[in-house]
Enzyme design. Sequence first.
Site, PDB file in Angstrom:
ATOM      1  N   LYS A  11      25.758  29.007  61.980  1.00 52.57           N
ATOM      2  CA  LYS A  11      24.901  30.047  62.342  1.00 52.57           C
ATOM      3  C   LYS A  11      24.026  29.827  63.741  1.00 52.57           C
ATOM      4  CE  LYS A  11      20.767  27.527  62.028  1.00 52.57           C
ATOM      5  NZ  LYS A  11      19.898  27.327  63.153  1.00 52.57           N
ATOM      6  N   ASP A 143      18.054  25.214  55.763  1.00 48.26           N
ATOM      7  CA  ASP A 143      19.182  26.161  56.239  1.00 48.26           C
ATOM      8  C   ASP A 143      20.214  26.382  55.152  1.00 48.26           C
ATOM      9  OD1 ASP A 143      18.147  26.780  58.661  1.00 48.26           O
ATOM     10  OD2 ASP A 143      19.231  25.162  59.896  1.00 48.26           O
TER      11      ASP A 143
HETATM   12  O1  C5P Z   1      14.943  21.166  55.937  1.00 47.06           O
HETATM   13  P1  C5P Z   1      15.547  20.501  56.988  1.00 47.06           P
HETATM   14  O2  C5P Z   1      15.935  19.087  56.336  1.00 47.06           O
HETATM   15  O3  C5P Z   1      16.731  21.096  57.656  1.00 47.06           O
HETATM   16  O4  C5P Z   1      14.500  20.240  57.854  1.00 47.06           O
HETATM   17  C1  C5P Z   1      14.545  19.301  58.974  1.00 47.06           C
HETATM   18  C2  C5P Z   1      13.270  18.871  59.735  1.00 47.06           C
HETATM   19  O5  C5P Z   1      12.788  20.140  60.562  1.00 47.06           O
HETATM   20  C3  C5P Z   1      12.028  18.601  58.472  1.00 47.06           C
HETATM   21  O6  C5P Z   1      11.916  17.479  58.244  1.00 47.06           O
HETATM   22  C4  C5P Z   1      10.626  19.205  59.308  1.00 47.06           C
HETATM   23  O7  C5P Z   1      10.426  18.221  60.314  1.00 47.06           O
HETATM   24  C5  C5P Z   1      11.479  20.230  60.337  1.00 47.06           C
HETATM   25  N1  C5P Z   1      11.295  21.704  59.717  1.00 47.06           N
HETATM   26  C6  C5P Z   1       9.855  22.197  59.644  1.00 47.06           C
HETATM   27  N2  C5P Z   1       9.833  23.430  59.104  1.00 47.06           N
HETATM   28  C7  C5P Z   1      10.602  24.095  58.445  1.00 47.06           C
HETATM   29  C8  C5P Z   1      12.258  23.586  58.442  1.00 47.06           C
HETATM   30  C9  C5P Z   1      12.290  22.406  59.163  1.00 47.06           C
HETATM   31  O8  C5P Z   1       8.872  21.764  60.188  1.00 47.06           O
HETATM   32  N3  C5P Z   1      10.603  25.422  57.917  1.00 47.06           N
END
Ligand code: C5P
Length: 319
Positions: A11, A143
């Site tokens: 994406k 995601d």
């Molecule tokens: O959800 P995911 O594991 O992909 O997110 C990775 C990191 O990105 C999280 O640990 C956080 O630090 C940051 N993040 C965030 N807010 C979001 C998505 C991700 O701060 N909505």
Amino acid sequence: MHSYSLTAPAKINLYLEILGDSASNPGYHELVMILQSIELADQIDLRLNGTEEIRLHCDHPQVPQNKSNLAYRAVELMAAQFPDVYARFGGLEISLKKQIPVAAGLAGGSTDAAAVLVGIDLLWQLGLTQPELQELAAKLGSDVPFCLAGGTALATGRGEQLSSLPSLDSMYVVLAKDRNLMISTPWAYQAYRAEFGHSYLKDSASLQSRAERVHSGPMVQAILQKKPAQIGQLLHNDLEKVVLPTTPPVSQLREAFESCGALGTMMSGSGPTVFALANSEAQAQKMEQQVRAMIPDPDVDFWITKFCNHGIQVISSID
Ligand code: C5P
């Protein structure tokens, strides 16, 4: 069926606005994003292996083949959710054929994990509904729900609440990434909080009204009216504010694409991949050649791809 092959598209973010801290998910941010699937995709093969083991293979040296891989954690999640079914069917062999660059802001790991959820649902004949799969996907990462559904969508909350938009699959994309650059997503969000946290929206009514304004705003209108030039002009990514000043190769790629007539150019997600939009394959090829000439660095890789209107899909199955 004993084995399935799936395709898992990457994406890009056409729009990424950080609104504030998430009240329901500590450590996360409330976002409004417009996400777009592209044809650049990994292939994921899953097969029952008649043992109790989960084995993951990958042809890419930077991809871990253990629990630190989100695809592996997707199997563990399914095994924990459905222990009786796991006991009945036993272990799995998973093979990842990577095409999507790693740690690039293109959701490569998330889309592989989404494919594993779909593949296991089929292998174990669970018959899960789309909302049930989405709920499991959200447990793995912000995601992953989008990667499952794919297409074009507005995402809110921490990125897991989706509202689909009409597809725009006629647009071409040039991607460029310096092979030596990796940006940590947690670092990018933390750096953003450190610099802009003072201006975060605090109460849920303001967060909701800002998300609604984006939903009825110019980018969504441009998508509804299928106006590529306007979409290109309206690209936005708040994370550029912390990545561009600290990562000159990303700014250089962006400036190069801008100077050779891209409809629009932007960093995807937390980077470091930069994408540029084009109306046709010929325009995309010309832009790639021009940017290669401007930045003659053999470590910068390029891909030409297209928007696509789907998420995870089964390519083939064997009994
Ligand atoms: O959800 P995911 O594991 O992909 O997110 C990775 C990191 O990105 C999280 O640990 C956080 O630090 C940051 N993040 C965030 N807010 C979001 C998505 C991700 O701060 N909505």
